[in-house]
Design a protein around this motif. Structure first.
Motif, PDB file in Angstrom:
ATOM      1  N   PHE A 131       0.879  -1.178  -0.085  1.00 58.33           N
ATOM      2  CA  PHE A 131      -0.066  -0.046   0.000  1.00 58.33           C
ATOM      3  C   PHE A 131       0.951   1.244  -0.108  1.00 58.33           C
ATOM      4  O   PHE A 131       0.471   2.052  -0.814  1.00 58.33           O
ATOM      5  N   PHE A 132       2.068   1.308   0.864  1.00 52.06           N
ATOM      6  CA  PHE A 132       2.766   2.379   0.979  1.00 52.06           C
ATOM      7  C   PHE A 132       3.530   2.610  -0.295  1.00 52.06           C
ATOM      8  O   PHE A 132       3.838   3.837  -0.712  1.00 52.06           O
ATOM      9  N   LYS A 133       3.920   1.462  -0.965  1.00 53.20           N
ATOM     10  CA  LYS A 133       4.788   1.600  -2.068  1.00 53.20           C
ATOM     11  C   LYS A 133       4.037   2.157  -3.287  1.00 53.20           C
ATOM     12  O   LYS A 133       4.257   2.892  -4.295  1.00 53.20           O
ATOM     13  N   LYS A 134       2.757   1.918  -3.298  1.00 53.76           N
ATOM     14  CA  LYS A 134       1.739   2.362  -4.388  1.00 53.76           C
ATOM     15  C   LYS A 134       1.324   3.858  -4.220  1.00 53.76           C
ATOM     16  O   LYS A 134       1.022   4.395  -5.154  1.00 53.76           O
ATOM     17  N   ASN A 135       1.464   4.200  -2.729  1.00 48.79           N
ATOM     18  CA  ASN A 135       0.983   5.561  -2.638  1.00 48.79           C
ATOM     19  C   ASN A 135       1.935   6.390  -1.970  1.00 48.79           C
ATOM     20  O   ASN A 135       2.073   6.623  -0.619  1.00 48.79           O
ATOM     21  N   PRO A 136       3.113   6.441  -2.615  1.00 51.71           N
ATOM     22  CA  PRO A 136       4.397   7.347  -2.031  1.00 51.71           C
ATOM     23  C   PRO A 136       3.979   8.620  -1.512  1.00 51.71           C
ATOM     24  O   PRO A 136       3.435   9.546  -2.600  1.00 51.71           O
ATOM     25  N   THR A 137       4.385   9.254  -0.386  1.00 51.15           N
ATOM     26  CA  THR A 137       3.997  10.440   0.138  1.00 51.15           C
ATOM     27  C   THR A 137       5.115  10.862   1.007  1.00 51.15           C
ATOM     28  O   THR A 137       5.901  10.255   1.544  1.00 51.15           O
ATOM     29  N   ALA A 138       5.094  12.092   1.414  1.00 49.00           N
ATOM     30  CA  ALA A 138       5.998  12.870   2.305  1.00 49.00           C
ATOM     31  C   ALA A 138       5.845  12.237   3.679  1.00 49.00           C
ATOM     32  O   ALA A 138       7.112  11.999   4.606  1.00 49.00           O
ATOM     33  N   ASN A 139       4.678  11.958   4.259  1.00 51.83           N
ATOM     34  CA  ASN A 139       4.532  11.462   5.621  1.00 51.83           C
ATOM     35  C   ASN A 139       3.614  10.357   5.576  1.00 51.83           C
ATOM     36  O   ASN A 139       2.710  10.397   4.518  1.00 51.83           O
ATOM     37  N   ILE A 140       3.362   9.591   6.495  1.00 50.81           N
ATOM     38  CA  ILE A 140       2.565   8.666   6.921  1.00 50.81           C
ATOM     39  C   ILE A 140       0.805   9.169   7.071  1.00 50.81           C
ATOM     40  O   ILE A 140      -0.118   8.712   6.404  1.00 50.81           O
ATOM     41  N   PHE A 141       0.870  10.365   7.302  1.00 49.87           N
ATOM     42  CA  PHE A 141      -0.636  10.875   7.578  1.00 49.87           C
ATOM     43  C   PHE A 141      -1.238  11.269   6.191  1.00 49.87           C
ATOM     44  O   PHE A 141      -2.354  10.918   6.125  1.00 49.87           O
ATOM     45  N   GLU A 142      -0.286  11.692   5.065  1.00 45.71           N
ATOM     46  CA  GLU A 142      -0.791  11.783   4.008  1.00 45.71           C
ATOM     47  C   GLU A 142      -1.068  10.524   3.108  1.00 45.71           C
ATOM     48  O   GLU A 142      -2.028  10.344   2.479  1.00 45.71           O
ATOM     49  N   ALA A 143      -0.370   9.488   3.347  1.00 46.30           N
ATOM     50  CA  ALA A 143      -0.488   8.155   2.706  1.00 46.30           C
ATOM     51  C   ALA A 143      -2.029   7.701   3.222  1.00 46.30           C
ATOM     52  O   ALA A 143      -2.566   7.090   2.449  1.00 46.30           O
ATOM     53  N   LEU A 144      -2.145   7.777   4.722  1.00 41.21           N
ATOM     54  CA  LEU A 144      -3.502   7.200   5.082  1.00 41.21           C
ATOM     55  C   LEU A 144      -4.622   7.980   4.871  1.00 41.21           C
ATOM     56  O   LEU A 144      -5.776   7.511   4.498  1.00 41.21           O
ATOM     57  N   ALA A 145      -4.442   9.252   4.354  1.00 44.97           N
ATOM     58  CA  ALA A 145      -5.714  10.072   3.813  1.00 44.97           C
ATOM     59  C   ALA A 145      -5.981   9.679   2.386  1.00 44.97           C
ATOM     60  O   ALA A 145      -7.314   9.923   2.119  1.00 44.97           O
TER      61      ALA A 145
END
Length: 146
Positions: A131-145
């Motif tokens: 999931f985190f590889k498909k949605n790369p973001t600067a921090n975990i909160f943006e990825a979970l949003a």
């Protein structure tokens, strides 16, 4: 008299400068020989430390009395390494090995304690590394949003 005072002050300044030793070196990945940027280095059992620059180079100024001891290099995802400092040597090189532990899953819950997904009275979502590889973001909160 003024000349003597001036000479004394200059001599004390030079003497104070010679009371330190500069330790230099690099920190690299053991397998790829790539420099490890911003690696943390600390003299064991002291608050004295530094970090490598973008090219893996470090410079540490030590008081002459602490020029011997153990220098520890640590970097996230790598095993910590320790070198013994010698008073006759001022250049060192660290070669850190990658650690083989990985993060399996991240569980985000509304409680402040560890819970099982089956035992939780509230919804618990499980995110795996894919999931985190498909949605790369600067921090975990943006990825979970997302």
């Amino acid at each position: 008299m003024r000349t003597f005072l001036l000479f004394a002050l200059i001599s004390m300044g030079l003497a104070a400068k010679t009371q330190t030793i500069t330790i230099n070196g690099t920190v690299k990945d053991k397998q790829t020989a790539e420099a490890l940027a911003y690696c943390s280095l600390q003299l064991l059992n002291t608050p004295i430390g530094t970090a490598t620059d973008a090219s893996g180079y470090f410079s540490l100024i030590l008081p002459k009395g602490q020029a011997s001891g153990k220098l520890i290099a640590s970097y996230i995802g790598y095993k910590t390494d320790t070198l013994i400092l010698l008073s006759s040597k001022t250049t060192y090189g660290f070669n850190l090995e990658k650690e083989h532990g990985t993060l399996g899953e991240v569980v985000v819950s509304g409680t402040m304690k560890e819970t099982s997904k089956l035992d939780s009275p509230i919804p618990v979502e499980v995110y795996n590394p894919t999931f985190f590889k498909k949605n790369p973001t600067a921090n975990i909160f943006e990825a979970l949003a997302m």
